[in-house]
Structure formats: C-alpha cells, structure tokens
Design a protein around this motif. Structure first.
Motif, PDB file in Angstrom:
ATOM      1  N   ARG A   1      -8.110 -19.282  10.527  1.00 17.32           N
ATOM      2  CA  ARG A   1      -7.037 -19.505   9.544  1.00 17.32           C
ATOM      3  C   ARG A   1      -7.210 -18.627   8.290  1.00 17.32           C
ATOM      4  NH1 ARG A   1      -4.183 -24.402  10.765  1.00 17.32           N
ATOM      5  NH2 ARG A   1      -3.677 -24.811   8.599  1.00 17.32           N
ATOM      6  N   GLU A   2      -7.863 -17.474   8.441  1.00 17.49           N
ATOM      7  CA  GLU A   2      -8.073 -16.571   7.324  1.00 17.49           C
ATOM      8  C   GLU A   2      -7.082 -15.405   7.363  1.00 17.49           C
ATOM      9  OE1 GLU A   2     -12.130 -15.276   7.017  1.00 17.49           O
ATOM     10  OE2 GLU A   2     -12.897 -17.333   7.045  1.00 17.49           O
ATOM     11  N   PHE A   3      -6.710 -14.919   6.186  1.00 20.37           N
ATOM     12  CA  PHE A   3      -5.878 -13.729   6.060  1.00 20.37           C
ATOM     13  C   PHE A   3      -6.067 -13.168   4.656  1.00 20.37           C
ATOM     14  CE2 PHE A   3      -3.251 -17.376   4.928  1.00 20.37           C
ATOM     15  CZ  PHE A   3      -2.595 -16.978   3.770  1.00 20.37           C
ATOM     16  N   LEU A   4      -5.441 -12.029   4.386  1.00 21.99           N
ATOM     17  CA  LEU A   4      -5.525 -11.391   3.077  1.00 21.99           C
ATOM     18  C   LEU A   4      -4.209 -11.572   2.341  1.00 21.99           C
ATOM     19  CD1 LEU A   4      -7.235  -8.022   4.125  1.00 21.99           C
ATOM     20  CD2 LEU A   4      -8.324 -10.180   3.454  1.00 21.99           C
ATOM     21  N   LEU A   5      -4.294 -11.896   1.070  1.00 18.58           N
ATOM     22  CA  LEU A   5      -3.132 -12.110   0.211  1.00 18.58           C
ATOM     23  C   LEU A   5      -3.210 -11.137  -0.957  1.00 18.58           C
ATOM     24  CD1 LEU A   5      -0.666 -13.825  -0.821  1.00 18.58           C
ATOM     25  CD2 LEU A   5      -2.368 -15.281  -1.961  1.00 18.58           C
ATOM     26  N   SER A   6      -2.124 -10.408  -1.215  1.00 21.26           N
ATOM     27  CA  SER A   6      -2.101  -9.485  -2.343  1.00 21.26           C
ATOM     28  C   SER A   6      -2.051 -10.268  -3.651  1.00 21.26           C
ATOM     29  CB  SER A   6      -0.872  -8.568  -2.249  1.00 21.26           C
ATOM     30  OG  SER A   6      -0.794  -7.735  -3.388  1.00 21.26           O
ATOM     31  N   ILE A   7      -2.974  -9.936  -4.546  1.00 18.87           N
ATOM     32  CA  ILE A   7      -3.003 -10.568  -5.873  1.00 18.87           C
ATOM     33  C   ILE A   7      -3.086  -9.466  -6.929  1.00 18.87           C
ATOM     34  CG2 ILE A   7      -4.037 -12.741  -5.123  1.00 18.87           C
ATOM     35  CD1 ILE A   7      -6.721 -11.523  -6.284  1.00 18.87           C
ATOM     36  N   ASP A   8      -2.690  -9.800  -8.133  1.00 18.15           N
ATOM     37  CA  ASP A   8      -2.743  -8.869  -9.251  1.00 18.15           C
ATOM     38  C   ASP A   8      -3.876  -9.290 -10.177  1.00 18.15           C
ATOM     39  OD1 ASP A   8      -2.310  -7.066 -11.275  1.00 18.15           O
ATOM     40  OD2 ASP A   8      -0.184  -7.562 -11.542  1.00 18.15           O
ATOM     41  N   LEU A   9      -4.877  -8.428 -10.332  1.00 15.81           N
ATOM     42  CA  LEU A   9      -6.032  -8.745 -11.170  1.00 15.81           C
ATOM     43  C   LEU A   9      -5.823  -8.394 -12.635  1.00 15.81           C
ATOM     44  CD1 LEU A   9      -9.002  -7.563  -8.900  1.00 15.81           C
ATOM     45  CD2 LEU A   9      -8.072  -9.877  -9.161  1.00 15.81           C
ATOM     46  N   ALA A  10      -4.691  -7.756 -12.969  1.00 15.28           N
ATOM     47  CA  ALA A  10      -4.451  -7.326 -14.350  1.00 15.28           C
ATOM     48  C   ALA A  10      -4.196  -8.527 -15.252  1.00 15.28           C
ATOM     49  CB  ALA A  10      -3.263  -6.380 -14.404  1.00 15.28           C
TER      50      ALA A  10
ATOM     51  N   GLU B   1      -2.263 -10.282 -18.471  1.00 13.63           N
ATOM     52  CA  GLU B   1      -0.863 -10.244 -18.876  1.00 13.63           C
ATOM     53  C   GLU B   1      -0.606  -9.059 -19.815  1.00 13.63           C
ATOM     54  OE1 GLU B   1       2.317 -13.266 -20.955  1.00 13.63           O
ATOM     55  OE2 GLU B   1       0.627 -14.095 -19.825  1.00 13.63           O
ATOM     56  N   GLY B   2       0.467  -8.324 -19.521  1.00 17.91           N
ATOM     57  CA  GLY B   2       0.836  -7.176 -20.345  1.00 17.91           C
ATOM     58  C   GLY B   2       0.196  -5.872 -19.909  1.00 17.91           C
ATOM     59  N   GLU B   3      -0.754  -5.937 -18.973  1.00 19.27           N
ATOM     60  CA  GLU B   3      -1.397  -4.732 -18.466  1.00 19.27           C
ATOM     61  C   GLU B   3      -0.713  -4.253 -17.193  1.00 19.27           C
ATOM     62  OE1 GLU B   3      -5.992  -5.536 -19.975  1.00 19.27           O
ATOM     63  OE2 GLU B   3      -5.516  -5.649 -17.849  1.00 19.27           O
ATOM     64  N   SER B   4      -0.955  -2.997 -16.819  1.00 17.33           N
ATOM     65  CA  SER B   4      -0.430  -2.463 -15.556  1.00 17.33           C
ATOM     66  C   SER B   4      -1.069  -3.210 -14.389  1.00 17.33           C
ATOM     67  CB  SER B   4      -0.745  -0.975 -15.436  1.00 17.33           C
ATOM     68  OG  SER B   4      -0.103  -0.264 -16.462  1.00 17.33           O
ATOM     69  N   SER B   5      -0.312  -3.348 -13.313  1.00 13.47           N
ATOM     70  CA  SER B   5      -0.793  -4.077 -12.139  1.00 13.47           C
ATOM     71  C   SER B   5      -2.051  -3.455 -11.551  1.00 13.47           C
ATOM     72  CB  SER B   5       0.290  -4.113 -11.052  1.00 13.47           C
ATOM     73  OG  SER B   5       1.333  -4.949 -11.447  1.00 13.47           O
ATOM     74  N   VAL B   6      -2.952  -4.334 -11.110  1.00 11.22           N
ATOM     75  CA  VAL B   6      -4.147  -3.935 -10.377  1.00 11.22           C
ATOM     76  C   VAL B   6      -4.159  -4.799  -9.116  1.00 11.22           C
ATOM     77  CG1 VAL B   6      -6.664  -3.749 -10.398  1.00 11.22           C
ATOM     78  CG2 VAL B   6      -5.378  -3.430 -12.526  1.00 11.22           C
ATOM     79  N   LEU B   7      -3.568  -4.275  -8.046  1.00  6.11           N
ATOM     80  CA  LEU B   7      -3.427  -5.058  -6.821  1.00  6.11           C
ATOM     81  C   LEU B   7      -4.689  -4.977  -5.965  1.00  6.11           C
ATOM     82  CD1 LEU B   7       0.231  -4.152  -5.779  1.00  6.11           C
ATOM     83  CD2 LEU B   7      -0.571  -6.109  -7.122  1.00  6.11           C
ATOM     84  N   ARG B   8      -5.135  -6.133  -5.503  1.00  3.38           N
ATOM     85  CA  ARG B   8      -6.274  -6.231  -4.599  1.00  3.38           C
ATOM     86  C   ARG B   8      -5.965  -7.305  -3.564  1.00  3.38           C
ATOM     87  NH1 ARG B   8      -7.251  -2.284  -6.857  1.00  3.38           N
ATOM     88  NH2 ARG B   8      -9.117  -1.629  -7.971  1.00  3.38           N
TER      89      ARG B   8
END
Length: 196
Positions: free
Chosen positions: A77-86, A88-95
């Motif tokens: 039941r595992e998978f990868l989910l895109s999240i934004d580590l930035a 608030e107010g910073e450019s997106s850092v997707l991981r």
C-alpha cells in the motif's frame, strides 16, 4: 516540515515513510504532465460533477480502484506523493514523499481539505507515482466545467507528454550528476517502446 506533513497526511489516513532522495526516481515535475495525456498515451479517466451528491465517496472509490488496477499501490500500500517543501511565499520545491495508505483513509475529502491533495475539500490537485516509477495518477479540478477528474497512466513510458518533459529536463545544464543519471536511466528503460 516532516511533523507538519505527518499531521496533514494522517488526517487523510496516510503514513509518511520518508522524503525520497532527489535521484531515486523521476522528479515530480514531469509527472504533472499526466494532465496533458490522452488515450494515445494509455490514459484512463474517471470524471465527477461538482454537484454529485456522493462526490467524495465516489471519487475516493474510483481513485482506489484505479490505483490498484494500474499498479500505483501494491500489497504494501505504498506510493509516492508529490509535495512542496518550500515555505510560504517561496518558489516551489517539489519532492516525493513515500507514503503508506492506512485502512481508514479519505484522499478526496480530508486529504484535499488539509491541502495535501489539493483543496479546498473535494477539489483535487495532486500527482502520485508508483514506487518503481512506472505508473502515475493525477487528481485534477476543472472549475470552468464544474468537474473533478482522476487520470491514471499505467505505463509512463508510453506517455508522450511525460517522456518529452523528461527529455527537456535532460537538456538542462543545472542537473546534478545524480539527477542526470536517474533521468537517463528512466528514459532508457522505456526508450524502445516509445513511438516518435
């Protein structure tokens, strides 16, 4: 960051396993191109009207069924989910966050309400990738049409918008050697099966 993400994921019934290293698989950026995929790319879709009385439950059922059928989630039941580590107010850092789906979950309701899977409640905006990098699902909201959509790609190597995006990324000078190796490995794995 992990504590806040853990709380938001737990509201939707998911457990955070880890934030993936940048070079483990494809980065999230090209997977957002799933929204541009069509039948010729192997896309499968489920659509739901905003006004549908059982919108959350119906969309949750469709997402889970699709996730199982295309191999996004396996027995673990595992998978990868895109999240934004930035912040608030910073450019997106997707991981990618590697997550495990619990027994009691609510992606389209509590997940969107928490902002982890889009938002507001019942309005998805997410991408997910199988742990092996071969299949993906996007949750999308089309406000103009009053519709939400779940689009699955069972074989990302056939998905031309995704492959083109990965190829464009490989042309960047700013990639680290690890990122370049990861992207090259992914593209070469499916190269033979991609039509021009």
């Amino acid at each position: 960051m992990n504590e806040k993400l853990n709380r938001r994921l737990s509201l939707a019934g998911l457990e955070l396993i880890e934030i993936q290293a940048i070079s483990v698989t494809l980065p999230p950026d090209p997977i957002w191109m799933v929204s541009a995929c069509g039948e010729q790319d192997g896309a499968v879709d489920s659509f739901f009207d905003f006004s549908q009385a059982d919108l959350i439950n119906a969309a949750n059922r469709a997402w889970f069924k699709m996730a199982q059928e295309i191999g996004l989630i396996g027995v673990d039941r595992e998978f990868l989910l895109s999240i934004d580590l930035a912040d608030e107010g910073e450019s997106s850092v997707l991981r990618w966050a590697r997550v495990r789906l619990g027994e009691d979950w609510d992606v389209m309701g509590a997940g969107t309400e928490s902002g982890t899977f889009g938002g507001p409640r019942g309005r998805p905006g997410f991408v997910m990738l199988s742990v092996d990098g071969s299949s993906a699902i996007a949750g999308m909201t089309w406000e103009g049409e009053g519709v939400i959509a779940i689009r699955g790609i069972p074989d990302l190597y056939r998905a031309r918008p995704v492959v083109r995006s990965v190829t464009r990324m490989l042309a960047r000078d700013s990639l680290s050697p690890e990122e370049r190796e990861s992207l090259s490995r992914w593209i070469s794995t499916g190269q033979a099966g991609i039509p021009d």
